[in-house]
Design an enzyme around this catalytic site. Structure first.
Site, short mmCIF file in Angstrom:
data_model
loop_
_atom_site.label_atom_id
_atom_site.label_comp_id
_atom_site.label_asym_id
_atom_site.label_seq_id
_atom_site.Cartn_x
_atom_site.Cartn_y
_atom_site.Cartn_z
N ASP A 1 27.95 11.84 -17.12
CA ASP A 1 27.12 13.00 -16.79
C ASP A 1 25.63 12.73 -17.03
O ASP A 1 24.78 13.15 -16.26
CB ASP A 1 27.54 14.22 -17.61
CG ASP A 1 28.88 14.80 -17.14
OD1 ASP A 1 29.43 14.27 -16.14
OD2 ASP A 1 29.35 15.76 -17.75
N GLY B 1 27.20 17.25 -12.94
CA GLY B 1 28.21 16.33 -13.45
C GLY B 1 29.33 15.97 -12.50
O GLY B 1 30.23 15.19 -12.84
N ASP C 1 31.36 14.07 -9.61
CA ASP C 1 31.35 12.62 -9.38
C ASP C 1 32.50 12.19 -8.49
O ASP C 1 33.34 13.00 -8.07
CB ASP C 1 31.40 11.87 -10.72
CG ASP C 1 32.48 12.38 -11.67
OD1 ASP C 1 33.54 12.82 -11.17
OD2 ASP C 1 32.27 12.33 -12.89
N ASP D 1 21.02 11.27 8.62
CA ASP D 1 20.11 12.35 8.22
C ASP D 1 18.80 12.26 8.99
O ASP D 1 18.35 11.19 9.38
CB ASP D 1 19.85 12.22 6.71
CG ASP D 1 18.98 13.33 6.18
OD1 ASP D 1 19.43 14.48 6.16
OD2 ASP D 1 17.83 13.04 5.77
N GLU E 1 21.86 14.09 12.58
CA GLU E 1 21.41 15.45 12.27
C GLU E 1 20.23 15.78 13.17
O GLU E 1 19.18 15.14 13.10
CB GLU E 1 20.99 15.56 10.81
CG GLU E 1 20.52 16.96 10.44
CD GLU E 1 19.62 17.02 9.23
OE1 GLU E 1 19.52 18.09 8.62
OE2 GLU E 1 19.00 15.98 8.88
#
Length: 635
Positions: free
Chosen positions: A157, A176, A178, A343, A372
């Protein structure tokens, strides 16, 4: 055979490749003495038998001034030349991987005029044999924000040396989530009918603020350690494929984060666009194809920075272009990636984007690439897709994120029925498909990480939610669901972080658990059941392979058909107060059938050619039972 190669590749990588710090370290590596004379390079390794067998290695780790010669130790590996960059702390090695090159550890020995000798290890591995599967209209994609979906490893984390640790109460902080958490819940993604998983970017984002979103890369060859590590990501890709889930990579070519090591210590100033003072892009993609556009506006669009902490990359620089292309192919081969969502597609140099796409297709012919394109005009959106007849350049781009469809649905469900409004807006949006060579390749969606949650946009109207999700799963295109939409997640983008909430149940101690449906609302259970029926129907019927025919909406009722020679499905969206729907206008599709069978089992058909409608419902699918030997009573 493939499995044995995978195991072999994993073993070799664990003992050799991971010795580079960007991969973490294993016990074997910890026992090895540090080699201060070893250099590093991007990419850190390659594979034999690739189409891409001509490489440019970006070496770093010393001042290369005074370099006298480089001696190559390896079989069938040729160093053609080396060249300094303006920043002498970088050097480019022009290398060919020749035919019949074996799997090996190549070493480049650097000899300097002052007597120094440094080494650059460069492993060459055998390929696993995996080939990208790509996407098609039969797929259903699920989009996940890695930091906000599930926390499977609390030990990562917060990482020493990284700006941001996990603080679950902060909107802009990391929470946190993952790879371990997502891997733990792949069963949920599979059982809800999804065949592809799109992860928001997972590469290192060691930025002081907003690092959780992943769109400001600070290391191009390293998974962010708060998300996992490279080996973990490769294992994750293998696990996805074992569960018949395709892996979608989210790539950014327009910019990096300003904490990227190649921006903090720039190899060549030509790799970035600089202005006398901070200059932001104008976000006007239409200037790229506007025959009357000014050079001033086009320059701002392509070369202005996306944000203050996102330096704009100059893809026209040949060395940077090669770096970006090699990086893409490296990740695809390393992790077994099937598709790439690109992106900010319209912002990089478009000649480079075509070259990138072509290079990926050469190596992975079945890979699916979609960009995008957050634009408001259909022709601007279509201009980027391959085979658009008014774009002189071949783009090799398979599809786009279909913002026109999104605008049509989100606006259409929020306005009164009219000549071009309401359900007619949605129908008119699909008429624009004439400009696409393959509209079925467009990725459709109701919301995403940058948009307000769909359920909030439609005023938490459950009937409209059913209509929207129903159309997402039954119209043309590749549907993509943003995590939580199946449970009526809410939120407006004020700021964006409010639509990137946690998926409860992904953290230990969560009172609400969406994975196990604990302590959730009844309406959320109903929504989830409705969503699952839709995904199951789409997959079972192979809806993506069927043709589409639509009828102009009347009286706030929108009817369209998905069909081929062997099956016919009638889809009805009813947002009005009609209790009976006249079937006469649809006889060209109904005349071959004898019965309409309700997929959801909530509507009834009368014997007078009228469809009785269950009050309170907004969406239904009917299967037309075909029997050409009998006259149809549906007339």
């Amino acid at each position: 055979m493939i499995f044995s190669k995978i195991l072999k590749s994993l073993f070799i990588s664990a003992t050799i490749l991971l010795s580079n710090s960007m991969f973490g370290s294993l016990e074997e590596d910890k026992k090895k003495p540090a080699n201060p004379a070893a250099l590093q390079c991007d990419p850190p390794n390659w594979w034999i038998g690739m189409q891409s067998n001509h490489l440019e290695l970006l070496a770093r780790g010393t001042d290369f001034t005074g370099l006298q010669q480089i001696v190559t130790v390896g079989t069938n590996v040729k160093l053609n030349q080396w060249k300094w960059l303006p920043n002498r702390q970088y050097l480019i090695l022009d290398v060919d991987i020749l035919n019949n090159c074996p799997e090996q550890n190549v070493t480049f020995n650097f000899q300097f005029k002052d007597g120094r000798e440094l080494t650059l290890p460069f492993p060459l591995y055998e390929r696993t044999g995996y080939q990208a599967q790509g996407l098609d209209a039969n797929d259903i994609m699920y989009m996940v924000y890695p930091d906000r979906f599930a926390n499977g490893n609390p030990n990562n984390d917060s990482i020493p040396g990284y700006f941001q640790g996990a603080h679950r109460n902060g909107k802009k902080s990391r929470h946190g989530g993952d790879l371990a958490g997502i891997a733990k819940h792949l069963d949920y993604i599979e059982k809800t009918g999804h065949t592809a998983l799109w992860l928001n970017p997972i590469l290192e984002n060691n930025q002081p603020v907003d690092s959780y979103h992943g769109y400001a890369t600070t290391h191009s060859y390293k998974v962010d350690p708060r998300i996992g590590n490279n080996i973990e990501f490769r294992d994750f890709g293998m696990k996805c494929h074992e569960q018949k889930i395709k892996l979608v990579w989210d790539a950014i070519y327009n910019h990096w984060g300003n904490e990227h090591y190649l921006f903090k210590n720039i190899p060549d100033s030509n790799w970035f666009h600089f202005f006398p003072t901070f200059t932001k892009t104008n976000y006007r993609a239409e200037t790229l194809m506007d025959p009357y556009a000014s050079d001033y506006d086009k320059n701002l669009m392509s070369n202005g920075w996306f944000d203050t902490h996102m330096p704009d990359l100059n893809q026209q620089d040949p060395n940077l272009a090669t770096y970006l292309i090699q990086n893409t192919i490296w990740w695809m081969e390393f992790a077994g990636i099937d598709a790439i969502r690109i992106d900010t597609y319209s912002y990089p140099d478009q000649t480079f984007m075509s070259l990138l796409n072509k290079s990926v297709k050469k190596e992975y012919p079945n890979a699916f690439l979609f960009g995008e394109t957050w634009v408001t005009e259909p022709t601007v959106q279509a201009w980027f897709v391959d085979d658009f007849k008014y774009n002189a350049n071949k783009t090799y781009l398979d599809g786009v994120t279909d913002f026109q469809w999104y605008f049509g649905v989100s606006k259409g469900l929020n306005e009164n029925f009219g000549w071009e409004e309401g359900l007619r807006r949605i129908q008119l949006t699909l008429t624009q498909d004439v400009i696409y060579a393959h509209p079925e390749n467009n990725v459709t969606f109701l919301d995403n990480h940058d948009l307000s949650r769909f359920y909030s946009v439609i005023g938490k109207d459950f009937k409209k939610w059913k209509a929207g999700v129903g159309m997402l799963m039954t119209q043309r295109g590749i549907p993509c669901t943003y995590y939580g939409t199946e449970y009526l997640f809410e939120g407006f983008t004020n700021p964006d972080d409010l639509v990137r909430q946690e998926f409860n149940g992904g953290w230990e101690g969560d009172i609400i658990n969406y994975f196990e449906q604990k302590n959730i609302q009844e309406i959320q259970k109903e929504a989830f059941d409705f969503y699952n029926k839709l995904t199951s129907f789409r997959t079972a019927s192979k809806l993506g392979e069927l043709k589409l025919k639509q009828f102009v909406p009347q009286d706030n009722v929108y009817v369209y058909f998905r069909y081929n020679d062997g099956k016919v499905f009638m889809v009805v969206v009813n947002l009005g107060d009609k209790k009976e729907i006249d079937l006469q206008p649809y006889q060209e599709m109904l005349s071959k059938g004898t019965t309409l069978k309700s997929i959801f089992g909530i509507q009834q058909q009368s014997s007078k050619g009228l469809l009785k409608w269950n009050d309170g419902e907004s969406f239904e699918i009917f299967e037309l039972v075909l029997n050409p030997t009998k006259p149809s009573p549906l007339k």
